[in-house]
Design a protein around this motif. Structure first.
Motif, PDB file in Angstrom:
ATOM      1  N   SER A   1      -0.501   9.268  -3.095  1.00 44.80           N
ATOM      2  CA  SER A   1      -0.036   7.873  -3.233  1.00 44.80           C
ATOM      3  C   SER A   1       1.364   7.670  -2.666  1.00 44.80           C
ATOM      4  O   SER A   1       2.259   7.125  -3.316  1.00 44.80           O
ATOM      5  CB  SER A   1      -0.072   7.430  -4.700  1.00 44.80           C
TER       6      SER A   1
ATOM      7  N   GLU B   1       2.280   5.676  -0.437  1.00 46.88           N
ATOM      8  CA  GLU B   1       2.583   4.263  -0.144  1.00 46.88           C
ATOM      9  C   GLU B   1       3.351   3.561  -1.268  1.00 46.88           C
ATOM     10  O   GLU B   1       4.030   2.564  -1.027  1.00 46.88           O
ATOM     11  CB  GLU B   1       1.280   3.490   0.124  1.00 46.88           C
TER      12      GLU B   1
ATOM     13  N   ASP C   1       3.772   9.356   6.992  1.00 49.01           N
ATOM     14  CA  ASP C   1       2.406   9.665   6.570  1.00 49.01           C
ATOM     15  C   ASP C   1       1.438   9.429   7.724  1.00 49.01           C
ATOM     16  O   ASP C   1       1.797   8.848   8.760  1.00 49.01           O
ATOM     17  CB  ASP C   1       2.020   8.784   5.378  1.00 49.01           C
TER      18      ASP C   1
ATOM     19  N   VAL D   1      -1.480   7.559   9.495  1.00 53.81           N
ATOM     20  CA  VAL D   1      -2.002   6.187   9.533  1.00 53.81           C
ATOM     21  C   VAL D   1      -3.263   6.183  10.397  1.00 53.81           C
ATOM     22  O   VAL D   1      -3.234   6.624  11.548  1.00 53.81           O
ATOM     23  CB  VAL D   1      -0.962   5.212  10.118  1.00 53.81           C
TER      24      VAL D   1
ATOM     25  N   THR E   1      -4.912  -0.136   6.880  1.00 59.09           N
ATOM     26  CA  THR E   1      -5.349  -0.997   5.772  1.00 59.09           C
ATOM     27  C   THR E   1      -4.574  -0.714   4.491  1.00 59.09           C
ATOM     28  O   THR E   1      -4.120  -1.640   3.808  1.00 59.09           O
ATOM     29  CB  THR E   1      -6.856  -0.798   5.504  1.00 59.09           C
ATOM     30  N   THR E   2      -4.421   0.566   4.154  1.00 62.69           N
ATOM     31  CA  THR E   2      -3.700   0.926   2.920  1.00 62.69           C
ATOM     32  C   THR E   2      -2.253   0.453   2.972  1.00 62.69           C
ATOM     33  O   THR E   2      -1.698  -0.026   1.979  1.00 62.69           O
ATOM     34  CB  THR E   2      -3.740   2.448   2.688  1.00 62.69           C
ATOM     35  N   LEU E   3      -1.629   0.572   4.145  1.00 60.82           N
ATOM     36  CA  LEU E   3      -0.254   0.091   4.292  1.00 60.82           C
ATOM     37  C   LEU E   3      -0.184  -1.417   4.045  1.00 60.82           C
ATOM     38  O   LEU E   3       0.666  -1.899   3.285  1.00 60.82           O
ATOM     39  CB  LEU E   3       0.276   0.403   5.704  1.00 60.82           C
ATOM     40  N   LYS E   4      -1.100  -2.124   4.675  1.00 61.38           N
ATOM     41  CA  LYS E   4      -1.099  -3.589   4.559  1.00 61.38           C
ATOM     42  C   LYS E   4      -1.302  -4.026   3.114  1.00 61.38           C
ATOM     43  O   LYS E   4      -0.639  -4.955   2.628  1.00 61.38           O
ATOM     44  CB  LYS E   4      -2.209  -4.173   5.446  1.00 61.38           C
ATOM     45  N   GLU E   5      -2.210  -3.340   2.412  1.00 60.45           N
ATOM     46  CA  GLU E   5      -2.491  -3.700   1.023  1.00 60.45           C
ATOM     47  C   GLU E   5      -1.293  -3.449   0.114  1.00 60.45           C
ATOM     48  O   GLU E   5      -1.206  -4.013  -0.973  1.00 60.45           O
ATOM     49  CB  GLU E   5      -3.712  -2.930   0.516  1.00 60.45           C
ATOM     50  N   ASN E   6      -0.382  -2.593   0.558  1.00 60.83           N
ATOM     51  CA  ASN E   6       0.830  -2.314  -0.223  1.00 60.83           C
ATOM     52  C   ASN E   6       2.073  -2.944   0.402  1.00 60.83           C
ATOM     53  O   ASN E   6       3.202  -2.546   0.100  1.00 60.83           O
ATOM     54  CB  ASN E   6       1.015  -0.803  -0.360  1.00 60.83           C
TER      55      ASN E   6
END
Length: 207
Positions: free
Chosen positions: A139, A141, A154, A156, A160-165
């Protein structure tokens, strides 16, 4: 017998298909079971599944002659192995990400959260940037979100995970993909088999 370590999961299964088409099949590996080691004496090949981050250790220490691992593992742990071929699969990138409103202040020590402390350290050392590495195992992010770090380093893939956070990529460090590696001693003593395998894999990648 050529011993081959494959990473568990989708990447390993895709890699096996390449090895199979290269003339090193072991049909048992595709059966639905919990076995980890699969031999085909007729083709003088033995496969085993390993945790992706452990493949390089098996190869370096000679438990496997050949393995498939990510370039990120090779850069982070620098195992004493030969890197023979880029399989052009499992493509992603190592990057620096942070909150969209982040602004770097060169006079201040940069707090960097990452699983890849060696890669991050080398990257910022080359830039002459003073950093404080915060090594995390999962985790990543969340670190900038809760102000544990200024940035993260990290892998990439889609972003998507970056954008969601609410994070964005600020800098790309290096492209990552799956590589075929070999134990140095095995490469010497099983050279004919290994060279045949690499030649066949290369032909597939060119098609």
């Amino acid at each position: 017998m050529l011993n081959i370590a494959l990473p568990k999961g989708r990447l390993g299964e895709k890699a096996y298909r390449l090895f199979e088409n290269a003339g090193f099949p072991c049909p048992e590996i595709l059966e639905n079971n919990r076995k980890l080691i699969f031999e085909n004496e007729e083709n003088a090949v033995c496969y085993f599944w390993a945790k992706p981050s452990d493949v390089a250790i098996y190869v370096e220490r000679g438990a496997a002659d050949i393995g498939v691992t990510g370039k990120d593992i090779l850069l982070e742990y620098e195992p004493d192995v030969y890197e023979l071929l880029d399989l052009k699969m499992g493509k992603c990138k190592m990057a620096v990400a942070a909150k969209a409103d982040f602004r770097d202040k060169p006079t201040k020590t940069l707090r960097v959260a990452t699983k890849f402390s060696h890669i991050a350290g080398d990257y910022y050392a080359a830039k002459g940037r003073d950093i404080d590495i915060i090594h995390l195992n999962g985790s990543i992010e969340i670190a900038p979100v809760i102000d544990l770090s200024d940035v993260i380093v990290d892998i990439v893939e889609t972003g998507t995970t970056l954008k969601e956070n609410n994070l964005v990529v600020f800098e790309d460090i290096v492209d990552i993909s799956a590589r075929v590696i070999a134990n140095k001693s095995s490469f010497k003593f099983k050279n004919r088999q290994i060279e045949k395998l690499i030649s066949q894999l290369s032909k597939q990648l060119e098609e």
